[in-house]
Design an enzyme around this catalytic site. Structure first.
Site, PDB file in Angstrom:
ATOM      1  N   LYS A  14       2.564  -3.204  -6.618  1.00 15.78           N
ATOM      2  CA  LYS A  14       1.331  -3.887  -6.209  1.00 15.78           C
ATOM      3  C   LYS A  14       1.076  -5.099  -7.121  1.00 15.78           C
ATOM      4  O   LYS A  14       1.873  -6.009  -7.129  1.00 15.78           O
ATOM      5  CB  LYS A  14       0.190  -2.885  -6.206  1.00 15.78           C
ATOM      6  CG  LYS A  14       0.535  -1.528  -5.536  1.00 15.78           C
ATOM      7  CD  LYS A  14       0.786  -1.634  -4.051  1.00 15.78           C
ATOM      8  CE  LYS A  14       1.399  -0.367  -3.447  1.00 15.78           C
ATOM      9  NZ  LYS A  14       0.693   0.882  -3.715  1.00 15.78           N
ATOM     10  N   ARG A  69      21.132   5.353 -17.124  1.00 14.35           N
ATOM     11  CA  ARG A  69      19.985   6.169 -16.695  1.00 14.35           C
ATOM     12  C   ARG A  69      19.061   6.457 -17.875  1.00 14.35           C
ATOM     13  O   ARG A  69      17.852   6.390 -17.773  1.00 14.35           O
ATOM     14  CB  ARG A  69      20.442   7.472 -16.020  1.00 14.35           C
ATOM     15  CG  ARG A  69      19.251   8.355 -15.692  1.00 14.35           C
ATOM     16  CD  ARG A  69      19.506   9.525 -14.754  1.00 14.35           C
ATOM     17  NE  ARG A  69      20.841  10.020 -14.662  1.00 14.35           N
ATOM     18  CZ  ARG A  69      21.450  10.786 -15.592  1.00 14.35           C
ATOM     19  NH1 ARG A  69      20.801  11.162 -16.685  1.00 14.35           N
ATOM     20  NH2 ARG A  69      22.679  11.183 -15.410  1.00 14.35           N
ATOM     21  N   TYR A  90      -5.009   8.000  -3.316  1.00 16.32           N
ATOM     22  CA  TYR A  90      -3.920   7.355  -2.589  1.00 16.32           C
ATOM     23  C   TYR A  90      -3.213   8.419  -1.723  1.00 16.32           C
ATOM     24  O   TYR A  90      -2.852   9.492  -2.227  1.00 16.32           O
ATOM     25  CB  TYR A  90      -2.930   6.729  -3.585  1.00 16.32           C
ATOM     26  CG  TYR A  90      -1.735   6.123  -2.909  1.00 16.32           C
ATOM     27  CD1 TYR A  90      -1.864   4.975  -2.134  1.00 16.32           C
ATOM     28  CD2 TYR A  90      -0.488   6.709  -3.003  1.00 16.32           C
ATOM     29  CE1 TYR A  90      -0.778   4.423  -1.481  1.00 16.32           C
ATOM     30  CE2 TYR A  90       0.618   6.160  -2.354  1.00 16.32           C
ATOM     31  CZ  TYR A  90       0.458   5.020  -1.599  1.00 16.32           C
ATOM     32  OH  TYR A  90       1.534   4.489  -0.957  1.00 16.32           O
ATOM     33  N   ASP A 127      -4.270   6.562 -12.767  1.00 14.97           N
ATOM     34  CA  ASP A 127      -3.538   5.619 -11.925  1.00 14.97           C
ATOM     35  C   ASP A 127      -4.262   4.277 -12.039  1.00 14.97           C
ATOM     36  O   ASP A 127      -5.360   4.108 -11.516  1.00 14.97           O
ATOM     37  CB  ASP A 127      -3.512   6.132 -10.477  1.00 14.97           C
ATOM     38  CG  ASP A 127      -2.642   5.266  -9.571  1.00 14.97           C
ATOM     39  OD1 ASP A 127      -2.554   4.052  -9.820  1.00 14.97           O
ATOM     40  OD2 ASP A 127      -2.068   5.805  -8.604  1.00 14.97           O
TER      41      ASP A 127
HETATM   42  C1  LIG Z   1       1.051   2.261  -3.659  1.00 14.47           C
HETATM   43  C2  LIG Z   1       0.389   3.208  -4.575  1.00 14.47           C
HETATM   44  C3  LIG Z   1       1.082   4.301  -5.106  1.00 14.47           C
HETATM   45  C4  LIG Z   1       2.527   4.584  -4.742  1.00 14.47           C
HETATM   46  O1  LIG Z   1       3.378   3.613  -5.241  1.00 14.47           O
HETATM   47  P1  LIG Z   1       4.761   3.151  -4.525  1.00 14.47           P
HETATM   48  O2  LIG Z   1       5.226   2.048  -5.395  1.00 14.47           O
HETATM   49  O3  LIG Z   1       4.413   2.738  -3.134  1.00 14.47           O
HETATM   50  O4  LIG Z   1       5.653   4.329  -4.541  1.00 14.47           O
HETATM   51  C5  LIG Z   1       0.418   5.124  -5.992  1.00 14.47           C
HETATM   52  N1  LIG Z   1      -0.867   4.907  -6.322  1.00 14.47           N
HETATM   53  C6  LIG Z   1      -1.562   3.870  -5.822  1.00 14.47           C
HETATM   54  C7  LIG Z   1      -2.985   3.677  -6.213  1.00 14.47           C
HETATM   55  C8  LIG Z   1      -0.978   2.991  -4.935  1.00 14.47           C
HETATM   56  O5  LIG Z   1      -1.664   1.975  -4.432  1.00 14.47           O
END
Ligand SMILES: *Cc1c(COP(=O)(O)O)cnc(C)c1O
Length: 386
Positions: free
Chosen positions: A196, A46, A98, A171
C-alpha cells in the site's frame, strides 16, 4: 536526522565497492564462504539477502524497532507473526478488520486451534471481558481500521496489555511510520502491507514486520527463515525506491483526502463520511494525539443503495479497483469486495453496509478528483432519480 531525510536516503551510501547511490539488487541465493567456519554474513538468501537486509534495517529504524523482516506480502507477514502462537491460544482483534486478516484467522489459524474474539480494541472494558486468562496471548490492532476508520488509543491499550502479559501487534499499513509509530507507544510488533503506502505505486506486493526487544526479534527471525515467505531482491529494491518518496506522497494523500472528505460531507447525496481528520469523527482527538497526520483513505455512505452501481460506472479518473495507498486514486465497494469474507451480520453490526464506498485518494490534482466525483454523483442521481 528527521524522517524525511532518512526516507530519501534509504539504501544510499551503503555500497562500499562502487559507491552506487542506489543500493544494488543482489540476485544471488548462495554466498561463498571464505573458509570453513567463516561467513561473509550471508549464507543462503532465505535467511539473509543483501538487498532485503538494507530494506529490513530501514524498516526497523523508521518504526523505532530492533529488527525488520520483509515478506512476500502483507498476508505472509501476518502468517509469520501468527506462527508465534500455538494450539489453544486466543487473540483479541479489532472488530472492523482487514478482510484478509479475518479470513486467515477464521479459515486457516482456527484449524490449528488459534481463535480470536473481535471487538472494539479501544474499549478496555470489552478487552477485559473477552480476556481468557492463560489462553489469550495478544491484541491485534488496526488503527485506523478499514473501512470505518475506528481509532484505538495505542498507548492505553498497550499499557493494559502489558499489565495482562499480552503482546501488542499493530497493523500500521494505513498511517505508515511517517505519521504513526506504534512501537514508540508501547506496541511489540508492527506489521505492514507494504503493498500500500510504503511501496506506493500499485506495482509491488510486499509485507513488513518490525519487532521490539531482543527475544521477540530472535524468535521472529527464526520464524521468518523457517516459514520462508520472504521478499525477493527485485521487489525489495522496488519497495525501497517507493519508500524514498513516502513523506511527499503521504502529505499529498492527506491534503487531497481532507479536501475531498469535506466536499463529500457537504454533498446532498452523501449521508456519512468516515475520516478521522474530520472534527466530528469519534476518534479525532486520539488520532491527533498519537499520529502526526491522517491517512489518504476514507469511506462514505451514499444516500441510496441504487446510487452505488452508477457512481462506480461513471467515475473516470478514479479507478474502480481494490487496494489502496498508491499514487492513483481507487474506489472500492467493501461489502462485495475487500470485506466479502466477513459474515454479513458482523459486517452490518460494524456499519460496513451496502451504501458504503471506500476511496483511496491518490496524488492527482485535488480539483480533478473532486470534479470526477461530482460528475459521477450527478449522473448517478439523474439515472436513478434519487
Ligand atoms: C492489504 C492489507 C493487508 C494485506 O496485505 P497484502 O500485501 O495484500 O497481502 C493487511 N492489512 C491491511 C490493513 C491491508 O490494507
Amino acid at each position: 536526522m528527521r524522517i524525511e531525510s532518512r526516507l530519501a536516503q534509504i539504501g544510499s551510501v551503503k555500497e562500499p565497492v562502487t559507491g552506487a547511490v542506489s543500493y544494488p539488487i543482489y540476485q544471488a541465493t548462495a554466498f561463498r564462504h571464505p573458509k570453513l567456519g567463516q561467513s561473509t554474513g550471508f549464507d543462503y538468501a532465505r535467511t539473509k539477502s543483501p538487498t532485503r537486509k538494507v530494506l529490513e534495517e530501514a524498516a526497523a529504524e523508521l518504526e523505532s524497532g530492533d529488527a525488520g523482516f520483509a515478506c512476500s506480502s502483507g498476508m505472509a507477514a501476518l502468517q509469520t507473526i501468527f506462527a508465534l502462537f500455538s494450539q489453544g491460544d486466543h487473540l483479541l482483534v479489532s472488530l472492523d478488520l482487514y478482510g484478509g486478516t479475518y479470513r486467515l484467522i477464521e479459515q486457516v489459524m482456527s484449524r490449528f486451534g488459534v481463535t480470536a474474539s473481535y471487538l472494539d480494541t479501544n474499549n478496555i472494558e470489552a478487552l477485559e471481558a473477552n480476556l481468557r486468562p492463560g489462553s489469550t496471548k495478544a491484541v491485534l490492532v488496526e488503527t485506523p481500521t478499514n473501512p470505518l476508520m475506528m481509532i484505538t488509543d495505542l498507548a492505553r491499550v498497550s499499557e493494559w496489555a502489558k499489565s495482562r502479559g499480552l503482546l501488542v501487534i499493530v497493523d500500521n499499513t494505513l498511517l505508515t511510520p511517517f505519521f504513526q509509530r506504534p512501537l514508540e507507544l508501547g506496541a511489540d510488533i508492527v506489521i505492514h502491507s507494504a503493498t500500500k503506502y510504503l511501496a506506493g505505486h500499485n506495482d509491488v506486493l510486499a509485507g513488513l514486520i518490525v519487532t521490539k526487544g531482543k527475544e521477540l526479534s530472535e524468535r521472529m527471525a527464526f520464524l521468518h527463515n523457517s516459514i520462508g515467505a520472504v521478499l525477493g531482491p527485485q521487489d525489495s529494491w522496488l519497495l525501497m525506491r517507493g519508500m524514498k518518496t513516502l513523506a511527499l506522497r503521504m502529505e499529498r494523500h492527506q491534503a487531497n483526502a481532507s479536501r475531498i472528505a469535506e466536499f463529500l460531507l457537504e454533498h446532498p447525496l452523501v449521508t456519512d463520511v468516515y475520516y478521522p481528520a474530520l472534527p466530528h469523527h469519534p476518534g479525532h482527538e486520539i488520532q491527533k494525539r498519537q499520529s502526526s497526520g491522517n491517512t489518504g483513505i476514507f469511506s462514505f455512505k451514499l444516500k441510496d443503495v441504487r446510487l452505488v452501481e452508477p457512481v462506480l460506472r461513471h467515475v473516470k479518473l478514479i479507478a474502480f479497483a481494490e487496494s489502496l495507498g498508491g499514487v492513483e486514486s481507487l474506489m472500492t465497494y467493501p461489502a462485495v469486495q475487500t470485506h466479502a469474507d466477513i459474515p454479513e451480520e458482523i459486517r452490518r453490526a460494524v456499519g460496513v453496509d451496502d451504501r458504503l464506498l471506500r476511496l483511496s485518494v491518490g496524488i492527482e490534482h485535488c480539483d480533478d478528483l473532486i470534479e470526477d466525483l461530482g460528475q459521477a454523483l450527478e449522473q448517478a442521481a439523474r439515472e436513478t432519480e434519487v
